[in-house]
Motif scaffolding. Sequence first.
Motif, PDB file in Angstrom:
ATOM      1  N   VAL A 392      21.554  56.392  19.952  1.00 14.46           N
ATOM      2  CA  VAL A 392      22.377  55.788  18.909  1.00 14.46           C
ATOM      3  C   VAL A 392      21.900  56.313  17.566  1.00 14.46           C
ATOM      4  CG1 VAL A 392      22.973  53.643  17.731  1.00 14.46           C
ATOM      5  CG2 VAL A 392      22.910  53.709  20.229  1.00 14.46           C
ATOM      6  N   VAL A 393      22.795  56.939  16.829  1.00 11.79           N
ATOM      7  CA  VAL A 393      22.479  57.416  15.484  1.00 11.79           C
ATOM      8  C   VAL A 393      22.882  56.325  14.493  1.00 11.79           C
ATOM      9  CG1 VAL A 393      22.891  59.170  13.731  1.00 11.79           C
ATOM     10  CG2 VAL A 393      22.836  59.807  16.148  1.00 11.79           C
ATOM     11  N   ILE A 394      21.911  55.794  13.770  1.00 11.73           N
ATOM     12  CA  ILE A 394      22.165  54.755  12.776  1.00 11.73           C
ATOM     13  C   ILE A 394      22.279  55.436  11.421  1.00 11.73           C
ATOM     14  CG2 ILE A 394      21.245  52.685  11.656  1.00 11.73           C
ATOM     15  CD1 ILE A 394      19.915  51.971  14.300  1.00 11.73           C
ATOM     16  N   ASP A 395      23.507  55.525  10.923  1.00 12.13           N
ATOM     17  CA  ASP A 395      23.771  56.270   9.700  1.00 12.13           C
ATOM     18  C   ASP A 395      23.523  55.435   8.454  1.00 12.13           C
ATOM     19  OD1 ASP A 395      24.723  58.602   8.295  1.00 12.13           O
ATOM     20  OD2 ASP A 395      26.564  57.496   7.903  1.00 12.13           O
ATOM     21  N   SER A 396      23.965  54.182   8.474  1.00  7.94           N
ATOM     22  CA  SER A 396      23.763  53.298   7.312  1.00  7.94           C
ATOM     23  C   SER A 396      23.689  51.856   7.781  1.00  7.94           C
ATOM     24  CB  SER A 396      24.890  53.466   6.292  1.00  7.94           C
ATOM     25  OG  SER A 396      26.138  53.105   6.849  1.00  7.94           O
ATOM     26  N   SER A 410      11.291  40.215  11.186  1.00  4.33           N
ATOM     27  CA  SER A 410      12.466  40.417  12.025  1.00  4.33           C
ATOM     28  C   SER A 410      13.664  40.877  11.202  1.00  4.33           C
ATOM     29  CB  SER A 410      12.816  39.133  12.770  1.00  4.33           C
ATOM     30  OG  SER A 410      13.123  38.091  11.860  1.00  4.33           O
ATOM     31  N   PHE A 411      14.594  41.551  11.884  1.00  2.00           N
ATOM     32  CA  PHE A 411      15.829  41.964  11.238  1.00  2.00           C
ATOM     33  C   PHE A 411      16.957  41.992  12.269  1.00  2.00           C
ATOM     34  CE2 PHE A 411      13.748  45.832  12.685  1.00  2.00           C
ATOM     35  CZ  PHE A 411      14.766  46.565  13.283  1.00  2.00           C
ATOM     36  N   SER A 412      18.162  41.761  11.795  1.00  3.14           N
ATOM     37  CA  SER A 412      19.375  41.883  12.593  1.00  3.14           C
ATOM     38  C   SER A 412      20.463  42.359  11.646  1.00  3.14           C
ATOM     39  CB  SER A 412      19.747  40.545  13.232  1.00  3.14           C
ATOM     40  OG  SER A 412      20.927  40.669  14.005  1.00  3.14           O
ATOM     41  N   LEU A 413      20.848  43.621  11.770  1.00  6.26           N
ATOM     42  CA  LEU A 413      21.651  44.266  10.736  1.00  6.26           C
ATOM     43  C   LEU A 413      22.851  45.002  11.325  1.00  6.26           C
ATOM     44  CD1 LEU A 413      18.661  45.804   8.761  1.00  6.26           C
ATOM     45  CD2 LEU A 413      20.034  43.841   8.049  1.00  6.26           C
ATOM     46  N   PRO A 414      24.048  44.757  10.802  1.00  8.77           N
ATOM     47  CA  PRO A 414      25.194  45.596  11.159  1.00  8.77           C
ATOM     48  C   PRO A 414      24.949  47.026  10.683  1.00  8.77           C
ATOM     49  CG  PRO A 414      25.875  43.608   9.984  1.00  8.77           C
ATOM     50  CD  PRO A 414      24.391  43.712   9.833  1.00  8.77           C
ATOM     51  N   PHE A 415      25.515  47.978  11.418  1.00  7.88           N
ATOM     52  CA  PHE A 415      25.315  49.372  11.008  1.00  7.88           C
ATOM     53  C   PHE A 415      26.537  50.205  11.345  1.00  7.88           C
ATOM     54  CE2 PHE A 415      23.977  49.402  15.444  1.00  7.88           C
ATOM     55  CZ  PHE A 415      24.430  50.624  15.929  1.00  7.88           C
ATOM     56  N   ILE A 428      30.687  54.486  16.652  1.00  5.66           N
ATOM     57  CA  ILE A 428      30.578  53.153  17.243  1.00  5.66           C
ATOM     58  C   ILE A 428      31.478  52.211  16.462  1.00  5.66           C
ATOM     59  CG2 ILE A 428      29.012  51.241  17.699  1.00  5.66           C
ATOM     60  CD1 ILE A 428      26.760  53.372  17.888  1.00  5.66           C
ATOM     61  N   GLU A 429      32.328  51.457  17.180  1.00  9.04           N
ATOM     62  CA  GLU A 429      33.313  50.597  16.529  1.00  9.04           C
ATOM     63  C   GLU A 429      32.655  49.555  15.637  1.00  9.04           C
ATOM     64  OE1 GLU A 429      37.085  47.688  17.678  1.00  9.04           O
ATOM     65  OE2 GLU A 429      35.974  48.733  19.252  1.00  9.04           O
ATOM     66  N   ALA A 430      31.740  48.796  16.200  1.00 11.21           N
ATOM     67  CA  ALA A 430      31.012  47.779  15.430  1.00 11.21           C
ATOM     68  C   ALA A 430      29.803  47.376  16.248  1.00 11.21           C
ATOM     69  CB  ALA A 430      31.886  46.574  15.127  1.00 11.21           C
ATOM     70  N   ALA A 431      28.644  47.275  15.617  1.00  7.20           N
ATOM     71  CA  ALA A 431      27.431  46.927  16.351  1.00  7.20           C
ATOM     72  C   ALA A 431      26.362  46.453  15.380  1.00  7.20           C
ATOM     73  CB  ALA A 431      26.922  48.110  17.162  1.00  7.20           C
ATOM     74  N   THR A 432      25.347  45.805  15.961  1.00 10.25           N
ATOM     75  CA  THR A 432      24.211  45.291  15.206  1.00 10.25           C
ATOM     76  C   THR A 432      22.934  45.786  15.853  1.00 10.25           C
ATOM     77  OG1 THR A 432      25.421  43.298  14.555  1.00 10.25           O
ATOM     78  CG2 THR A 432      23.037  43.193  14.433  1.00 10.25           C
ATOM     79  N   VAL A 433      21.980  46.206  15.032  1.00  2.93           N
ATOM     80  CA  VAL A 433      20.655  46.585  15.526  1.00  2.93           C
ATOM     81  C   VAL A 433      19.670  45.490  15.136  1.00  2.93           C
ATOM     82  CG1 VAL A 433      20.177  47.960  13.439  1.00  2.93           C
ATOM     83  CG2 VAL A 433      18.859  48.355  15.539  1.00  2.93           C
TER      84      VAL A 433
END
Length: 473
Positions: A392-396, A410-415, A428-433
């Motif tokens: 998974v490439v996390i661009d922003s 801890s963190f939970s972030l949309p990307f 990726i349509e929509a996801a959280t890391v």
Amino acid sequence: MASLPTPDEHTPNQHPTKQTPATLNPEALGDRLQQLARSSGIQRWDLGASCSTDTSVQVDRGEAKQMKGAQRSAITVRVWNGDGLVGITSTSDLSDGGLARALAGARDASAFGNAEETPAFSPLATAPLASLEQPLHEPQPILTLLDTLKQAERDLLARHAAIGTVPYNGLAQRSSERLYLNSDGACRHQVLTTASLYLYARAEETGRKPRSAGAVRLGYGTADLDIAGCIEEAAERTIAHLDYAPIETGHYTCVFSPEAFLDLIGAFSSLFNARAVLDGVSLSQRDSLGSSLAVPFLSIRDNGLHPGNVGASAFDGEGTPTAPLDLVAGGVLRNFLHSEATARAFGVAPTGHAGLGAKVSVGADWFEIGATPGSDGGQQGLNRFSHAGPVVVIDSLSALHAGVKASQGSFSLPFDGWLVHNGVSRSIEAATVAGDIRAVLQAIVGFEGDAKITPDGLCPYVWVEGLSITGEA
């Protein structure tokens, strides 16, 4: 600002030359403050000031959306009373009357100073400053900025039929000055010009969700801005998100873009912040120095003097010179960021990362992240397009203000990003890391490509294994 002193000619970077947009004469201002303080019975004082002239434009479908000019000034005066307590006041009036009122107000406020927070002058406030190569540019007329941004919008819209608007955009220029003076003879002055361009495009195809991406460029003047590169990057990133699909929830090897990884480290910079350590809101403790924080090949350095840092400051809010500082080397936590007060509490020298106030803040300048010199640098030859398994490439990253619990780790972030599998990349349509920053730093696999200069620092693509990705339900 009222009654500004007349500028002189001085050494570049520490003091303005006659070609600069300087409006402050630090020596004359310091002499006046000293005389006013003595006449009021004030022995110990300091002053920090920042002044700027800003011009900016925004456009919408070829028309001017906003054209703005502003002059801003912020002057802070601190006074120490005979008991060592500090009072502070703010003003925008540099006339004799305005300065006298500011000194009197700070003197009166010192009676209510916090005995637990007693900042002092930095012992390095008169130390030599590093020489910075920061060319000064004359500001462009606002109509010239408008025409430039209109053309950039047209060029970006023409890159793909699906790009219908550029809803967020801006072209801005700034001429600014920073000043620090104190009653012990410290005299710091810096003049700077900067410019910025931001383009954020929105694309939509029939029956599909709209997709967006953007790019930013910084320079010392509008002539320095890589406008073509900004257009190209915004277009490429936006177009790359058009063909999207959902992702299954699970654990993946993730590849952070330089911008995304710098944002993540910045969100957890309290790890390195001595003020946060003393206040008990950092994951680090006073005795954490020398402990293992990350994989043994990771290096994190704060280097506000890097040539890639447009807008670098030669000194901090207390007049301490800016200097490179190794925070993590060989995976080991080596140093904290300090003000004068925190440095005194730790028995070390200030590092040049202070603000100015009754309780002085501490903050990072500009990160350099990569392999520790002499280390193996982790896995070699990493390439997301030739990797055997899915990555998974996390661009922003988004919602950093809400999705990060810095004191817990801890963190939970949309990307926004892509799933790359068998050499094929799909948005990726929509996801959280989600994860824990301590686990992330221990799960770094290696780096891909050369380090890239961004507005927030220098960093390559960073590979991290085993992060939790939650897809859209």
